[in-house]
Design an enzyme around this catalytic site. Structure first.
Site, PDB file in Angstrom:
ATOM      1  N   SER A   1       2.146   1.046  10.793  1.00  0.00           N
ATOM      2  CA  SER A   1       2.972   0.988  12.006  1.00  0.00           C
ATOM      3  C   SER A   1       2.915  -0.370  12.696  1.00  0.00           C
ATOM      4  O   SER A   1       3.919  -0.812  13.261  1.00  0.00           O
ATOM      5  CB  SER A   1       2.574   2.109  12.970  1.00  0.00           C
TER       6      SER A   1
ATOM      7  N   HIS B   1       0.856  -1.196   0.000  1.00  0.00           N
ATOM      8  CA  HIS B   1       0.000   0.000   0.000  1.00  0.00           C
ATOM      9  C   HIS B   1       0.890   1.244   0.000  1.00  0.00           C
ATOM     10  O   HIS B   1       1.768   1.384   0.861  1.00  0.00           O
ATOM     11  CB  HIS B   1      -0.858  -0.054   1.273  1.00  0.00           C
TER      12      HIS B   1
ATOM     13  N   GLY C   1      -3.517  11.172   6.696  1.00  0.00           N
ATOM     14  CA  GLY C   1      -2.332  12.019   6.717  1.00  0.00           C
ATOM     15  C   GLY C   1      -1.122  11.412   7.395  1.00  0.00           C
ATOM     16  O   GLY C   1       0.004  11.747   7.042  1.00  0.00           O
ATOM     17  N   PHE C   2      -1.356  10.530   8.351  1.00  0.00           N
ATOM     18  CA  PHE C   2      -0.221  10.013   9.124  1.00  0.00           C
ATOM     19  C   PHE C   2      -0.478   8.555   9.504  1.00  0.00           C
ATOM     20  O   PHE C   2      -1.627   8.165   9.731  1.00  0.00           O
ATOM     21  CB  PHE C   2      -0.023  10.838  10.400  1.00  0.00           C
TER      22      PHE C   2
ATOM     23  N   ASP D   1      -8.433   0.979   6.727  1.00  0.00           N
ATOM     24  CA  ASP D   1      -7.101   1.604   6.735  1.00  0.00           C
ATOM     25  C   ASP D   1      -6.998   2.581   7.905  1.00  0.00           C
ATOM     26  O   ASP D   1      -7.703   3.592   7.938  1.00  0.00           O
ATOM     27  CB  ASP D   1      -6.935   2.352   5.399  1.00  0.00           C
TER      28      ASP D   1
ATOM     29  N   ASP E   1       0.829   5.269   0.226  1.00  0.00           N
ATOM     30  CA  ASP E   1       0.024   6.429   0.618  1.00  0.00           C
ATOM     31  C   ASP E   1       0.605   7.691  -0.008  1.00  0.00           C
ATOM     32  O   ASP E   1       1.708   8.117   0.353  1.00  0.00           O
ATOM     33  CB  ASP E   1       0.025   6.566   2.148  1.00  0.00           C
TER      34      ASP E   1
ATOM     35  N   GLY F   1      -4.868   2.514  12.010  1.00  0.00           N
ATOM     36  CA  GLY F   1      -4.911   2.105  13.406  1.00  0.00           C
ATOM     37  C   GLY F   1      -5.242   0.645  13.636  1.00  0.00           C
ATOM     38  O   GLY F   1      -5.613   0.269  14.755  1.00  0.00           O
TER      39      GLY F   1
ATOM     40  N   HIS G   1      -3.055   4.648  -2.690  1.00  0.00           N
ATOM     41  CA  HIS G   1      -4.100   5.436  -2.018  1.00  0.00           C
ATOM     42  C   HIS G   1      -3.759   6.907  -2.207  1.00  0.00           C
ATOM     43  O   HIS G   1      -2.812   7.412  -1.596  1.00  0.00           O
ATOM     44  CB  HIS G   1      -4.116   5.021  -0.539  1.00  0.00           C
TER      45      HIS G   1
ATOM     46  N   GLY H   1       0.401   5.540  12.422  1.00  0.00           N
ATOM     47  CA  GLY H   1       0.644   5.501  13.868  1.00  0.00           C
ATOM     48  C   GLY H   1      -0.434   6.163  14.711  1.00  0.00           C
ATOM     49  O   GLY H   1      -0.223   6.398  15.900  1.00  0.00           O
TER      50      GLY H   1
END
Ligand code: DX5
Ligand code: ZN
Length: 220
Positions: free
Chosen positions: A199, A34, A143-144, A176, A36, A178, A67, A146
């Protein structure tokens, strides 16, 4: 045992040895890679472009799952398809050209996906479901990597699963954000068929191979 596709997000990989991280993840059972893509406009972060997709394509034969978290994705479909993307997912938020862009993705012989931010309702899918190969449900703000899973989004996953089943379409339901070995089971039970993880794979203290084993084990 719940079978699912695991899409390893390289956003949390160590770019000093990206090739090694990708190969380790694929050897350990990651089904897709994937990527991003962020432009600093649609989301408050800037990440990767087509050259990274091209690099991934050269080092693995598994599907490259792109993505796009960018404004005006229609301007970049050809570049990502030509770089070797197999799946290209765009967002509907603030995008007046969603269907046209999905059709362009298909015309480039890629699978077409639509991604919904946590605050976007599933009703946007109703006129589009027959055009979609994949629906991506974001369970964090985009955006991030973790960030913590937003549990309230689980009900939307269940609604979308019902929508897919009622249309008898073969659409991947991708979750997608967490996802860890602690919550993967409930995400799969809610209806996900594809799990994205960054993560929990690439930043796991016991390493990539063990982390993938733990995700698979937690899904049993
Ligand atoms: C978030 C990205 C995700 C991110 C997931 O904007 O779309 O793919 O990499 O990262 P984790 O699995 O760490 O939440
Ligand atoms: Zn993503």
């Amino acid at each position: 045992m719940k079978s699912f596709i695991l899409s390893a997000s390289i956003l949390s990989a160590n770019f000093r040895h990206l090739e090694e991280d990708i190969c380790t993840a694929v050897d350990a059972g990651a089904d897709w890679i994937h990527v991003d893509v962020m432009d600093g406009q649609f989301v408050p972060n800037i990440s990767m472009g087509p050259f990274i997709v091209d690099f991934c394509r050269q080092i693995t034969s598994v599907p490259i799952d792109v993505h796009l978290m960018i404004e005006k994705p229609e301007n970049h479909i050809k570049a990502f398809a030509n770089a070797g993307a197999d799946i290209i997912t765009i967002h509907p938020e603030g995008n007046p050209n969603v269907l046209r862009t999905l059709q362009e993705i298909k015309s480039m012989e890629c699978k077409a996906g639509l991604a919904l931010n946590p605050g976007t309702t599933e009703t946007v899918l109703r006129p589009l479901i027959d055009f979609l190969d994949l629906v991506l449900v974001l369970t964090v703000n985009p955006g991030f990597s973790g960030q913590a899973f937003i549990p309230q989004v689980k009900y939307k996953i269940m609604e979308i699963k019902r929508l897919i089943d009622s249309h008898a379409v073969d659409t991947f339901l991708q979750v997608d954000g967490g996802v860890t070995h602690e919550n993967i089971r409930e995400v799969l039970d809610a209806g996900a068929s594809v799990i994205v993880s960054a993560s929990a794979i690439f930043r796991h203290p016991e390493g990539i191979k063990k982390s993938i084993f733990l995700l698979r084990e937690a899904a049993l």
